[in-house]
Structures are given as C-alpha cells and as structure tokens.
Write an enzyme that holds these catalytic residues in place. Structure first.
Site, PDB file in Angstrom:
ATOM      1  N   GLY A 112    -131.508 -56.995   5.934  1.00 31.26           N
ATOM      2  CA  GLY A 112    -131.987 -57.953   4.957  1.00 31.26           C
ATOM      3  C   GLY A 112    -131.179 -59.227   4.947  1.00 31.26           C
ATOM      4  CE1 TYR A 168    -140.205 -55.015  -9.069  1.00 27.54           C
ATOM      5  CE2 TYR A 168    -139.617 -54.295  -6.858  1.00 27.54           C
ATOM      6  CZ  TYR A 168    -139.432 -55.147  -7.935  1.00 27.54           C
ATOM      7  OH  TYR A 168    -138.463 -56.115  -7.888  1.00 27.54           O
ATOM      8  CB  THR A 186    -138.107 -61.372  -3.315  1.00 24.50           C
ATOM      9  OG1 THR A 186    -139.038 -60.288  -3.278  1.00 24.50           O
ATOM     10  CG2 THR A 186    -138.527 -62.365  -4.381  1.00 24.50           C
ATOM     11  CG  HIS A 212    -142.366 -52.859  -2.612  1.00 22.50           C
ATOM     12  ND1 HIS A 212    -141.410 -51.867  -2.716  1.00 22.50           N
ATOM     13  CD2 HIS A 212    -141.750 -54.012  -3.016  1.00 22.50           C
ATOM     14  CE1 HIS A 212    -140.284 -52.389  -3.152  1.00 22.50           C
ATOM     15  NE2 HIS A 212    -140.458 -53.683  -3.343  1.00 22.50           N
ATOM     16  NE  ARG A 262    -137.537 -51.481   1.461  1.00 18.72           N
ATOM     17  CZ  ARG A 262    -136.764 -52.412   0.919  1.00 18.72           C
ATOM     18  NH1 ARG A 262    -137.194 -53.124  -0.100  1.00 18.72           N
ATOM     19  NH2 ARG A 262    -135.556 -52.645   1.392  1.00 18.72           N
ATOM     20  CG  ASN A 305    -136.566 -53.649 -11.068  1.00 15.78           C
ATOM     21  OD1 ASN A 305    -136.075 -54.606 -11.672  1.00 15.78           O
ATOM     22  ND2 ASN A 305    -137.033 -53.746  -9.836  1.00 15.78           N
ATOM     23  CG  ASN A 314    -136.544 -51.710  -4.384  1.00 15.93           C
ATOM     24  OD1 ASN A 314    -135.958 -50.702  -3.982  1.00 15.93           O
ATOM     25  ND2 ASN A 314    -136.588 -52.836  -3.693  1.00 15.93           N
TER      26      ASN A 314
END
Length: 366
Positions: A319, A182, A27, A177, A229, A237, A180
């Site tokens: 990354g 989400y 991001t 995704h 992923r 988070n 993480n």
C-alpha cells in the site's frame, strides 16, 4: 534476488498478472467533488503504477448511499464510468491489469455525505465507534438505521450493477471490499449485527450477506474475475474480533466454492501491527481457500520474497510503498532505495504527493 518468484507471472482466474507485486487499494480522496468521478489526475496516478502485477483501485462506492468520505469515487453513474474508462485505458496501454474495488461503507458515514441527508444503513441501528471526513473536518459517524430485507435486496442489486459498470469501464474484474468494518463486515461481526432474522445470530446467518454479494457479482461478470478482501483480525472502524477464526473459516469456505480469482487478506490490524491471536491463524484460513491468495499488511521486500518462495502467499499487496514509489516493482527487483511517503498528502489535494514522486533514473542492469 532479481530472479525471485515474486517477479514472475501469475494467473488468478481470468486475470493475468505479469508479476506478483500487487498495488493494494488506497483511498486518496481526489475524486471530482460535484459527481465523485475520477479526473485526469487519476489517469496519471494509475498509469504511473501500471508495472504492478495487479492494481486494485481505491475503494469505489456502488451507490450514493454507499459513500462514507468526501471525494471518494463511485462506479454508479455515466460520468464515473467514463472517468474510470480513461484510467483503465491508460493502465492497459502500459501492459497493466486493474480491478475495481467495489465498496459500500454501511454505517461508516455521515448524513451530510448522503442523498437528502439520509441516515446511513447498517445491519443494526448501532453507531460505529469511528469518525469520517466531510471535506472540511473529521466528525463522528451518524447513527445508522437497520436495513430491512427489501433494502438488502436493493444493495445486492447495486453490487450487481456496479460490477457490470466496472467491466463497462474497462476494468479486468472487481474486488469486493468485505474488510475494515464496512457494510459486509458489519453483517459478519456480532458486535455490529444484533439481528434476529436470517442475517443475524449464528455464524451461518452472519456470513449470508457476504455469500449473496459474491453470488450476485459472480453472476454479473464471472467468478473468475472476482476477488474478495477480508480483514479477520482487524478492529478497523469499531468492530470486535471475538470468535474471528470460526467466523472467517466459515466465510472463506462459503466463498471458495464459487471459484473466485483470488482471496486478499489483511494479516493483522488494518494499516497497523501484524498482530494475530495465533501465528498460524492466517495459514489455517488460507488453506480453506482453493485459489490464489494475496497477502497484505506490512510486507517489505524480504518478507514478500520469502512468502511467495515458501508458498505462504501467491502474491503480496503493498500500500503505502506504492504511494511514494510508482515504480515499486523495479525498485524491489533491484533492491533499490525507496522514496519515503509524505503522509500529509495521503488524503485530498492535487498532484503534490500523488503524481510527483520520482522514478528511478538509472538504467536497468543488463
């Protein structure tokens, strides 16, 4: 060790990778503010990094309600599709392969970022213990509302449509995704899902939404163009990881049955330590997936070469090193010095810290 397996081609479903060095999703918050579309700057950025065996795009929201941060791109409007098509054309012109990471942040958002000041949605009305960025400041996330069954159906339709849009934009496939903290992972974790219907309670129920997303995206574009992923041992988070191996064992078993292009795991804390409850946990999870495995988190050249040579991974995603080294594959191949990343320019801004990192200038040895 320029003849290492890390630098050899790999077939991942319908995806052809010319090497096994993968650019992880990153991001960078540089989409056009008025419509969340990629711009010419994105074209340059991704073209520069097209020597990666596979580029996984930055997280790309599947709908306006899927947005969690200022200036992140979408894949749900004609302008966004057009912007991404310029990116994929540029990558393909350089011989690269690129997939779109499709993304719904769920409760990791703020009402100021959503249409008409709407509440974020999540599996349950539990606020995420994290912050988001509205373009001016970091702020706590808004209290979400629990999504109802009809809303789940609409989100699944958004995933289906986003995958089709990605193909229309020229992407070779998509990465779902589901990591993480989400939306998909919010359904999976007991700490963020207190539902009592078919999507809550048992491990089987909490992995249902993940499988439904995989099913609808696979139906849209073919499972052999779909990767997933996951981050089994990350607290990103505000999720908790109690019972992670049992949960993710079942999740991986369910999605493996679809014949996906690849599985991409964050090995430890997202962007942090490679801390695991058991050093063999990743190997056990990986063994449950019948397909290509992409490893991620804190790899350097030696670790990546060893992982691929030993069979612990089929490919390795990098990354931060791809942020500052657009020619990372060649630098790793030659064991050349690496540019240090400028953390102050990771999120937002223009070309500085985005497309101005230097390439190697020395000729490649014969």
């Amino acid at each position: 060790m320029t003849d290492a397996k890390l630098f050899t081609p790999l077939k991942a479903g319908a995806l052809s990778l010319r090497n096994r060095v993968v650019m992880a999703p990153l991001t960078r918050n540089r989409a056009r503010p008025r419509d969340d579309a990629p711009i010419d700057l994105h074209v340059d950025y991704y073209r520069q990094r097209a020597s990666a065996g596979l580029i996984i795009s930055e997280g790309t929201q599947i709908s306006p309600m899927g947005k969690g941060y200022a200036w992140t791109p979408g894949i749900h409007s004609p302008a966004q599709i057009d912007g991404w098509r310029a990116v994929t054309d540029a990558v393909h012109a350089e011989g690269g392969t690129i997939v779109a990471q499709i993304w719904h942040v769920g409760r990791v958002s703020h009402s100021s970022l959503l249409p008409d000041g709407a509440q974020p949605v999540g599996p349950s009305a539990l606020t995420a213990a994290t912050r988001t960025f509205d373009g001016e400041k970091f702020m706590p996330t808004s209290e979400p509302r629990a999504i109802d069954i009809g809303g789940i159906g609409r989100v699944l339709a958004n995933y289906h449509h986003a995958a089709m849009n990605a193909r229309s934009a020229g992407f070779d496939g998509v990465e779902i995704h589901a990591a993480n903290g989400y939306l998909i992972e919010q359904f999976m974790r007991a700490s963020s899902n207190t539902r009592t219907d078919a999507y809550g309670g048992s491990v089987e129920n909490r992995t249902r939404f993940l499988e439904e997303v995989v099913a609808t995206v696979s139906e849209a574009i073919g499972a052999d163009r779909v990767g997933v992923r996951l981050s089994p041992f990350s607290h990103a988070n505000g999720v908790e990881i109690d019972g992670a191996e049992e949960l993710y064992s079942r999740a991986i078993e369910r999605i493996s049955a679809y014949g996906l292009a690849y599985l991409h795991l964050v090995e430890g804390e997202t962007g942090g330590e490679r801390s695991l409850p058991d050093p063999e946990a990743i190997a056990r999870l990986r063994a449950l997936f019948k397909g290509v495995y992409i490893a991620n988190n804190g790899y350097d050249r030696e670790m990546a070469i060893d992982a691929v040579e030993s069979g612990a991974a089929d490919a390795v995603a990098f990354g931060k090193l791809f942020i500052s080294n657009p020619d990372l594959v060649e630098r790793l191949r030659r064991d050349a010095p690496l540019n240090a990343p400028d953390r102050d320019t990771f999120y937002g801004g223009g070309a500085k810290g985005y497309t101005d990192y230097p390439f190697l200038t020395e000729p490649t040895p014969a």
